[in-house]
Design an enzyme around this catalytic site. Structure first.
Site, mmCIF file in Angstrom:
data_model
loop_
_atom_site.group_PDB
_atom_site.id
_atom_site.type_symbol
_atom_site.label_atom_id
_atom_site.label_comp_id
_atom_site.label_asym_id
_atom_site.label_seq_id
_atom_site.Cartn_x
_atom_site.Cartn_y
_atom_site.Cartn_z
ATOM 1 N N ILE A 91 0.826 -1.315 0.253
ATOM 2 C CA ILE A 91 0.041 -0.054 0.010
ATOM 3 C C ILE A 91 0.811 1.204 0.100
ATOM 4 O O ILE A 91 1.909 1.250 0.833
ATOM 5 C CB ILE A 91 -1.100 0.140 1.335
ATOM 6 C CG1 ILE A 91 -1.722 -1.259 1.402
ATOM 7 C CG2 ILE A 91 -1.828 1.137 1.151
ATOM 8 C CD1 ILE A 91 -2.107 -1.461 2.936
ATOM 9 N N CYS A 92 0.545 2.134 -0.931
ATOM 10 C CA CYS A 92 1.188 3.328 -1.014
ATOM 11 C C CYS A 92 0.323 4.637 -0.078
ATOM 12 O O CYS A 92 -0.490 5.258 -0.684
ATOM 13 C CB CYS A 92 1.395 3.835 -2.448
ATOM 14 S SG CYS A 92 1.929 5.664 -2.645
ATOM 15 N N LEU A 93 0.590 4.668 0.899
ATOM 16 C CA LEU A 93 0.052 5.748 1.923
ATOM 17 C C LEU A 93 0.879 6.280 2.939
ATOM 18 O O LEU A 93 1.626 5.762 3.599
ATOM 19 C CB LEU A 93 -0.960 4.867 2.595
ATOM 20 C CG LEU A 93 -2.063 5.708 3.526
ATOM 21 C CD1 LEU A 93 -2.999 6.640 2.952
ATOM 22 C CD2 LEU A 93 -3.106 4.730 4.570
#
Lengths: 153, 286
Positions: A91-93
Site C-alpha cells: 500500500i502506498c499511503l
C-alpha cells in the site's frame, strides 16, 4: 525500548471491546503479526460485497516506528483495486511511511484510514508500473519512498 | 588487600574494565569480584559501587544492592543509576514506599541530565516504567492494609453488637418483649452487614471502569507520570514524546516542527495523574 507489547496489549483490549463498523479482528497472536478484515460500507461498486484482509507486522519499537501493513491475497480475500495499492498487496499511503507515520496512530485508526481511502476511490485500476514493481521489488514496504504525487485519490 | 593502602585509580579502572567484561558475558559473580577488587583500590569512586550494585541486582542479592546503592549515593548524591538500582531492590523486597520515593528521584535526575546535556538516552523510558510499577505495588500494599484493618474493624463492631444483644436479652423478660428485642437486634446486625458490604463495593475490582483518556499517554497508552505539553495543547508522557523526537522532530498530531525545548511540563495534569494512580493503582495494568 520495547514498549510495543504493552501498548499492543492495550490496543487489543480496546479492539476486543469494540471496533468501528466494517472492521473485524481475525487473529492477534503475539505482538508480531495481526490480521484484520475490512469492508467498504457505502455502495462503491468497486468494493461492494467484498472483504479485504490486512496483515499488520509490528517491530519492537512500535508505535515509535510504523507497523508494516499490507493486503493479503487469498481465495476469498482479493487485494482491492486502487491506484495506490499494488497487486502484491503493498500500500502506498503516507501515513504508513517513515515520514508520514505518527505514534498517535494505531491499528484501528490505520484500518479506518484505509477504509476511507477505498471509499473515496472511483478508479478501478492499479498504480502505474504495477507489473514491473511487483516483479522487481525486494524491499520492505516501509523502506520504499513512494512519490505521493496524487492526493486526490 | 590492606585497607590503609593509598588509592590507586589506575589499578581500580583496570579491575573495573575486567568486571565490565564479565558483566557483558553475564558472569555476574566474576563481575562482582572484580568490582570489589577495584573498590579496594579506590574506595571513594561512586561508580564502582554503582557497577557492583548492578551485578548484585542481576544475582537478586537485594540487601547488598541496597547497601552498595546507598553508599554510591553518599559519595555522589546525583547518582541516577544508584537510585534506579536501589528502587528495584526495594520493590523486590516489597518496600514499595521507599522504592517509589527512590524511583521518582531517579526519574528527576534523569530528566535533569537530559536537560543539561540535550542527549536522550534509553534510561527515561525504563525509569518511567519502574515508577509506574512502584506506584502499583505501593497501592496494592495500602489496599491490603486497608482491607486487613477493615476486616478487623468489622469483627470488632459485630462482636460489640452481639455482646450487647446477649446482655439485653438476658435481662429481658420471657415472652413478647424478648422476641421483639431479638428481632430488633437481628435487624441491626443485618443493617450493619449491608453497610459494610456496600462500602466494600467501592473497592471491588469489578467496579473498575476504564481509565479516563485524559490521564493516558497517546503513545504508550499508559497513565502518565510526567506529562509534558506541546503547543497543540496535547500532553504526552515525557519519556515517550522524547523517544518520538529521537526519530522525528515533529508534533505527533500536526507534523509541525517540534523540539525538546518546545516541551513544557504540565504540572496540573501531573498532580491529577498522581492522585488518580494513588487511588487506582490497578490502572497501571488495566
Amino acid at each position: 525500548m520495547a514498549f510495543a507489547s504493552k501498548r499492543l496489549g492495550k490496543e487489543l483490549a480496546k479492539i476486543h471491546g469494540s471496533l468501528p463498523p466494517g472492521i473485524t479482528l481475525v487473529t492477534a497472536e503475539g505482538f508480531q503479526e495481526w490480521l484484520l478484515d475490512i469492508q467498504v460500507l457505502d455502495a462503491n461498486p468497486i468494493y461492494m460485497n467484498k472483504t479485504f484482509r490486512l496483515k499488520f507486522k509490528f517491530s519492537p519499537s512500535y508505535p515509535i516506528e510504523p507497523p508494516e501493513v499490507t493486503f493479503l491475497n487469498t481465495a476469498d480475500r482479493p487485494v482491492p483495486m486502487h491506484p495506490h495499492i499494488y497487486s502484491n498487496g503493498i500500500i502506498c499511503l503516507d501515513l504508513l511511511g517513515q515520514q508520514g507515520w505518527s505514534p498517535v496512530q494505531n491499528v484501528e485508526s490505520i484500518c479506518m484510514s484505509l477504509q476511507s481511502m477505498l471509499t473515496g476511490n472511483t478508479k478501478n485500476e492499479r498504480p502505474e508500473g504495477d507489473e514491473q514493481f511487483v516483479a522487481s521489488n525486494r524491499r520492505r514496504p516501509r523502506d520504499i519512498d513512494f512519490y505521493y504525487h496524487d492526493n486526490t485519490v | 588487600m590492606a585497607k590503609d593502602q593509598p588509592p590507586d585509580t589506575d589499578k581500580a579502572m583496570e579491575f573495573k574494565e575486567k568486571g565490565n567484561k564479565c558483566f557483558e558475558k553475564q558472569d555476574y559473580r566474576g563481575a562482582e569480584a572484580y568490582y570489589t577488587t577495584a573498590i579496594n583500590h579506590d574506595p571513594k569512586n561512586p561508580l564502582l559501587f554503582t557497577n557492583r550494585a548492578m551485578a548484585l541486582l542481576k544475582m537478586s542479592l537485594w540487601d547488598q544492592v541496597i547497601t552498595d546503592s546507598l553508599h554510591a549515593i553518599s559519595l555522589l548524591p546525583t547518582n541516577m543509576k544508584a537510585y534506579y538500582y536501589l528502587a528495584q531492590a526495594q520493590i523486590a523486597l516489597h518496600q514499595s514506599e521507599s522504592a517509589l520515593t527512590h524511583a521518582l528521584k531517579a526519574h528527576r535526575l534523569c530528566v535533569q541530565e537530559i536537560q543539561k546535556t540535550g542527549k536522550i538516552g534509553a534510561s527515561l523510558g525504563v525509569i518511567t516504567e519502574l515508577v509506574l510499577r512502584c506506584k502499583k505495588e505501593d497501592w496494592e500494599r495500602r489496599e491490603k492494609e486497608r482491607s486487613r484493618r477493615r476486616g478487623g474493624f468489622r469483627e470488632e463492631i459485630m462482636g460489640l453488637l452481639e455482646k450487647e444483644r446477649d446482655r439485653v436479652l438476658a435481662e429481658a423478660q420471657e415472652g413478647g418483649e424478648r422476641a421483639d428485642l431479638k428481632r430488633e437486634f437481628e435487624d441491626k446486625i443485618e443493617d450493619l452487614r449491608e453497610l459494610f458490604a456496600s462500602s466494600d463495593l467501592a473497592h471491588d475490582p469489578r467496579q473498575r471502569k476504564s481509565v479516563p483518556d485524559y490521564f493516558v499517554d497517546d503513545i504508550t497508552f499508559a497513565v502518565m507520570v510526567d506529562p509534558v505539553v506541546t503547543k497543540t495543547g496535547n500532553s504526552y508522557e515525557r519519556a515517550s514524546i522524547m523517544e518520538h523526537l529521537k526519530r522525528s522532530h515533529t508534533d505527533p498530531l500536526t507534523r509541525e516542527p517540534l523540539t525538546m525545548e518546545d516541551l513544557r511540563p504540565n504540572l496540573a495534569l501531573r498532580a491529577a495523574c498522581e492522585e488518580y494512580l494513588h487511588d487506582n493503582g490497578w490502572a497501571v495494568d488495566w
